[in-house]
Design a protein around this motif. Structure first.
Motif, PDB file in Angstrom:
ATOM      1  N   LYS A  81      -2.093  -4.377  -0.565  1.00 35.44           N
ATOM      2  CA  LYS A  81      -2.341  -4.284   0.873  1.00 35.44           C
ATOM      3  C   LYS A  81      -3.139  -3.006   1.114  1.00 35.44           C
ATOM      4  CE  LYS A  81       1.923  -4.321   2.273  1.00 35.44           C
ATOM      5  NZ  LYS A  81       3.082  -4.296   3.200  1.00 35.44           N
ATOM      6  N   SER A  82      -3.720  -2.886   2.294  1.00 32.88           N
ATOM      7  CA  SER A  82      -4.501  -1.684   2.584  1.00 32.88           C
ATOM      8  C   SER A  82      -3.625  -0.522   3.039  1.00 32.88           C
ATOM      9  CB  SER A  82      -5.551  -1.982   3.668  1.00 32.88           C
ATOM     10  OG  SER A  82      -4.917  -2.448   4.848  1.00 32.88           O
ATOM     11  N   TYR A  83      -2.322  -0.783   3.218  1.00 30.40           N
ATOM     12  CA  TYR A  83      -1.402   0.292   3.584  1.00 30.40           C
ATOM     13  C   TYR A  83      -0.103   0.096   2.804  1.00 30.40           C
ATOM     14  CZ  TYR A  83       0.507  -3.411   6.513  1.00 30.40           C
ATOM     15  OH  TYR A  83       1.021  -4.605   6.951  1.00 30.40           O
ATOM     16  N   PRO A  84       0.644   1.181   2.528  1.00 34.32           N
ATOM     17  CA  PRO A  84       1.833   1.074   1.665  1.00 34.32           C
ATOM     18  C   PRO A  84       3.050   0.499   2.379  1.00 34.32           C
ATOM     19  CG  PRO A  84       1.524   3.337   2.375  1.00 34.32           C
ATOM     20  CD  PRO A  84       0.332   2.571   2.883  1.00 34.32           C
ATOM     21  N   SER A  85       3.924  -0.151   1.615  1.00 34.52           N
ATOM     22  CA  SER A  85       5.178  -0.670   2.150  1.00 34.52           C
ATOM     23  C   SER A  85       6.222   0.437   2.170  1.00 34.52           C
ATOM     24  CB  SER A  85       5.686  -1.820   1.276  1.00 34.52           C
ATOM     25  OG  SER A  85       4.769  -2.872   1.247  1.00 34.52           O
ATOM     26  N   LYS A  86       7.057   0.427   3.209  1.00 36.29           N
ATOM     27  CA  LYS A  86       8.088   1.457   3.320  1.00 36.29           C
ATOM     28  C   LYS A  86       9.333   1.115   2.511  1.00 36.29           C
ATOM     29  CE  LYS A  86       8.091   1.168   7.806  1.00 36.29           C
ATOM     30  NZ  LYS A  86       8.424   1.400   9.238  1.00 36.29           N
ATOM     31  N   ASP A  87       9.540  -0.159   2.235  1.00 33.39           N
ATOM     32  CA  ASP A  87      10.782  -0.579   1.589  1.00 33.39           C
ATOM     33  C   ASP A  87      10.594  -0.950   0.120  1.00 33.39           C
ATOM     34  OD1 ASP A  87       9.238  -2.814   2.056  1.00 33.39           O
ATOM     35  OD2 ASP A  87      10.951  -4.111   2.441  1.00 33.39           O
ATOM     36  N   ILE A  88       9.602  -0.359  -0.523  1.00 32.35           N
ATOM     37  CA  ILE A  88       9.258  -0.771  -1.881  1.00 32.35           C
ATOM     38  C   ILE A  88      10.398  -0.521  -2.865  1.00 32.35           C
ATOM     39  CG2 ILE A  88       8.216   1.376  -2.745  1.00 32.35           C
ATOM     40  CD1 ILE A  88       6.704  -2.112  -3.094  1.00 32.35           C
ATOM     41  N   TRP A 127       0.108   7.161   0.316  1.00 25.66           N
ATOM     42  CA  TRP A 127       1.479   6.705   0.067  1.00 25.66           C
ATOM     43  C   TRP A 127       2.458   7.801   0.495  1.00 25.66           C
ATOM     44  CZ3 TRP A 127       2.856   1.969  -2.234  1.00 25.66           C
ATOM     45  CH2 TRP A 127       4.229   1.811  -2.479  1.00 25.66           C
ATOM     46  N   LYS A 128       3.303   7.481   1.488  1.00 22.60           N
ATOM     47  CA  LYS A 128       4.257   8.459   1.982  1.00 22.60           C
ATOM     48  C   LYS A 128       5.706   8.057   1.719  1.00 22.60           C
ATOM     49  CE  LYS A 128       1.169  10.024   5.685  1.00 22.60           C
ATOM     50  NZ  LYS A 128       0.982  10.152   7.161  1.00 22.60           N
ATOM     51  N   ALA A 129       5.914   6.813   1.357  1.00 27.06           N
ATOM     52  CA  ALA A 129       7.275   6.337   1.112  1.00 27.06           C
ATOM     53  C   ALA A 129       7.876   7.048  -0.090  1.00 27.06           C
ATOM     54  CB  ALA A 129       7.260   4.821   0.874  1.00 27.06           C
ATOM     55  N   SER A 130       9.183   7.300  -0.019  1.00 24.67           N
ATOM     56  CA  SER A 130       9.868   7.960  -1.128  1.00 24.67           C
ATOM     57  C   SER A 130       9.915   7.038  -2.344  1.00 24.67           C
ATOM     58  CB  SER A 130      11.289   8.333  -0.705  1.00 24.67           C
ATOM     59  OG  SER A 130      12.026   8.802  -1.822  1.00 24.67           O
ATOM     60  N   THR A 131       9.925   7.631  -3.524  1.00 24.45           N
ATOM     61  CA  THR A 131      10.035   6.850  -4.758  1.00 24.45           C
ATOM     62  C   THR A 131      11.494   6.696  -5.184  1.00 24.45           C
ATOM     63  OG1 THR A 131       9.709   8.870  -6.060  1.00 24.45           O
ATOM     64  CG2 THR A 131       7.751   7.537  -5.572  1.00 24.45           C
ATOM     65  N   TYR A 154      18.007   5.014  -7.787  1.00 23.87           N
ATOM     66  CA  TYR A 154      17.077   5.100  -8.912  1.00 23.87           C
ATOM     67  C   TYR A 154      15.728   5.537  -8.365  1.00 23.87           C
ATOM     68  CZ  TYR A 154      14.236   1.130  -7.538  1.00 23.87           C
ATOM     69  OH  TYR A 154      13.364   0.328  -6.858  1.00 23.87           O
ATOM     70  N   GLU A 155      14.776   5.857  -9.244  1.00 22.38           N
ATOM     71  CA  GLU A 155      13.416   6.190  -8.837  1.00 22.38           C
ATOM     72  C   GLU A 155      12.431   5.327  -9.618  1.00 22.38           C
ATOM     73  OE1 GLU A 155      12.213  10.270  -8.559  1.00 22.38           O
ATOM     74  OE2 GLU A 155      14.292  10.953  -8.332  1.00 22.38           O
ATOM     75  N   TYR A 156      11.270   5.105  -9.015  1.00 21.63           N
ATOM     76  CA  TYR A 156      10.216   4.374  -9.710  1.00 21.63           C
ATOM     77  C   TYR A 156       9.004   5.289  -9.894  1.00 21.63           C
ATOM     78  CZ  TYR A 156       8.450   3.744  -4.910  1.00 21.63           C
ATOM     79  OH  TYR A 156       8.009   3.948  -3.631  1.00 21.63           O
ATOM     80  N   LEU A 157       8.176   4.967 -10.867  1.00 20.48           N
ATOM     81  CA  LEU A 157       6.941   5.698 -11.114  1.00 20.48           C
ATOM     82  C   LEU A 157       5.864   5.174 -10.170  1.00 20.48           C
ATOM     83  CD1 LEU A 157       7.076   5.556 -14.993  1.00 20.48           C
ATOM     84  CD2 LEU A 157       7.144   7.665 -13.669  1.00 20.48           C
ATOM     85  N   LEU A 158       5.127   6.074  -9.539  1.00 17.00           N
ATOM     86  CA  LEU A 158       4.090   5.674  -8.593  1.00 17.00           C
ATOM     87  C   LEU A 158       2.723   6.150  -9.063  1.00 17.00           C
ATOM     88  CD1 LEU A 158       3.121   4.593  -5.808  1.00 17.00           C
ATOM     89  CD2 LEU A 158       3.532   6.912  -4.924  1.00 17.00           C
ATOM     90  N   TYR A 159       1.736   5.236  -8.996  1.00 18.08           N
ATOM     91  CA  TYR A 159       0.353   5.567  -9.311  1.00 18.08           C
ATOM     92  C   TYR A 159      -0.509   5.188  -8.109  1.00 18.08           C
ATOM     93  CZ  TYR A 159       2.382   5.843 -13.937  1.00 18.08           C
ATOM     94  OH  TYR A 159       3.174   6.184 -14.998  1.00 18.08           O
ATOM     95  N   ASP A 160      -0.746   6.159  -7.228  1.00 13.07           N
ATOM     96  CA  ASP A 160      -1.570   5.947  -6.037  1.00 13.07           C
ATOM     97  C   ASP A 160      -3.018   6.224  -6.418  1.00 13.07           C
ATOM     98  OD1 ASP A 160      -2.821   5.834  -3.614  1.00 13.07           O
ATOM     99  OD2 ASP A 160      -1.590   7.344  -2.617  1.00 13.07           O
TER     100      ASP A 160
END
Length: 350
Positions: A81-88, A127-131, A154-160
């Protein structure tokens, strides 16, 4: 080129290649994780855990790999999507549970396998949502430490990658081309397509296997032609001429694709009554058809999710939802976990 979801197709064609996946792991995973992964055991899985309501916005790939001498998995979630999801973080947790359930059921496992989740994002917004899942749990940080032990987190790895510079994009030709192309497809105008093609040609010339290079170039061009709606027939002609001189091996590929694009664009335009030539057929007929289909899917998804959360919806509210534009529908869907009552939704209904 008739691709319903070009982002999904491009992602899976590239990362479905074990060599590209290994290249990514080597260059992008934290060293602490890389130290305990046996790259010789990477094995792509055929499973997908994205439901139909979200497959337009997400793609996924699952790789089996030995982690710390034990069979485990690395799960890719690609958000286009062109914008990030908050509930990922919540979405990922559901997918990981589905993976565990599938593996336990099929392989008769007594213990759950390790899953390392990661997200690749290339939208225009930062991307502003927490990981971390804990950020979605109300009051988590105020709990005593011993009580937190009882709450899943838990946390996930993010590649913006939309924020990566050319210098920060590492790896071999195929991986570099993928990252630079999907980075620029949302963040730049038609210039993004030109830049992507120029870089791809430079990278592909580094490959010794010309057959592989040509096939990969075709995959790239299909993606660009399918996603970049700002390209006109004039742009396509210029691209063909440029490639004839800079990358002769790819000129036939582009000319063939360009011809298919013209045929499909004209066909779509005629079907929708837009008999004003190639450009109008592509820009109006095809675009409107896709837009209408997406909007209808979003209406169905919004009503389904709201009904699941609040029970049967009033007919008046349903009627208003049916009149909403695609952007407003997307906003409603994206905020589904934040609503406490239907009153929170009504502010979007006018």
């Amino acid at each position: 080129m008739g691709i319903q979801n070009p982002h999904d197709k491009f992602f899976k064609e590239i990362f479905g290649n074990v060599e590209v996946a290994e290249d990514f792991f080597t260059n992008y995973l934290p060293q602490s994780i890389l130290n305990i992964i046996d790259l010789e055991t990477i094995e792509p899985q055929k499973d997908s855990f994205i439901n139909k309501d979200l497959e337009e916005s997400f793609s996924d790939l699952l790789f089996k790999v030995n982690i710390n001498n034990t069979p485990g998995y690395i799960y890719f979630l690609f958000e286009h999507k062109s914008y990030p999801s908050k509930d990922i973080a919540f979405q990922l947790l559901k997918y990981m549970i589905e993976i565990w359930e599938a593996k336990v059921r099929k392989e008769q496992l007594n213990k759950l396998p390790i899953i390392i989740p990661l997200v690749i994002y290339h939208g225009t917004e930062r991307w502003k949502a927490s990981t971390a899942l804990k950020e979605m749990i109300n009051g988590y940080d105020k709990l005593p430490e011993d009580v937190k032990a009882y709450i899943p987190n838990y946390e996930y790895l993010l590649y913006d990658i939309s924020r990566y510079t050319d210098e920060e994009i590492k790896g071999e030709a195929q991986l570099k081309i993928f990252f630079t192309t999907v980075r620029d497809i949302f963040t730049k105008s038609s210039k993004g397509a030109w830049d992507s093609i120029d870089r791809a040609i430079a990278y592909l010339k580094e490959l010794e296997d010309k057959q592989t290079a040509t096939e990969y170039f075709e995959t790239l061009m299909r993606y660009i032609f399918s996603v970049d709606k700002s390209l006109t027939s004039s742009d396509v002609s210029k691209i063909v001429k440029k490639i004839e001189t800079t990358y002769p091996e790819g000129s036939e590929v582009v000319m063939t694709l360009a011809e298919k694009l013209r045929e499909e664009g004209l066909k779509e335009g005629l079907e929708k009554g837009m008999e004003k030539g190639l450009e109008k057929g592509m820009e109006k007929g095809l675009e409107k058809g896709l837009e209408k289909g997406k909007r209808e899917e979003r209406i169905t998804t919004a009503i389904k999710l709201l009904t699941k959360k609040f029970g049967p919806l009033p007919e008046e509210l349903k009627s208003k939802i049916l009149k909403l534009d695609a952007v407003t529908l997307e906003v409603i869907i994206d905020g589904i976990f934040d609503y406490e009552s239907l009153d929170d939704v009504k502010k979007y209904l006018g």
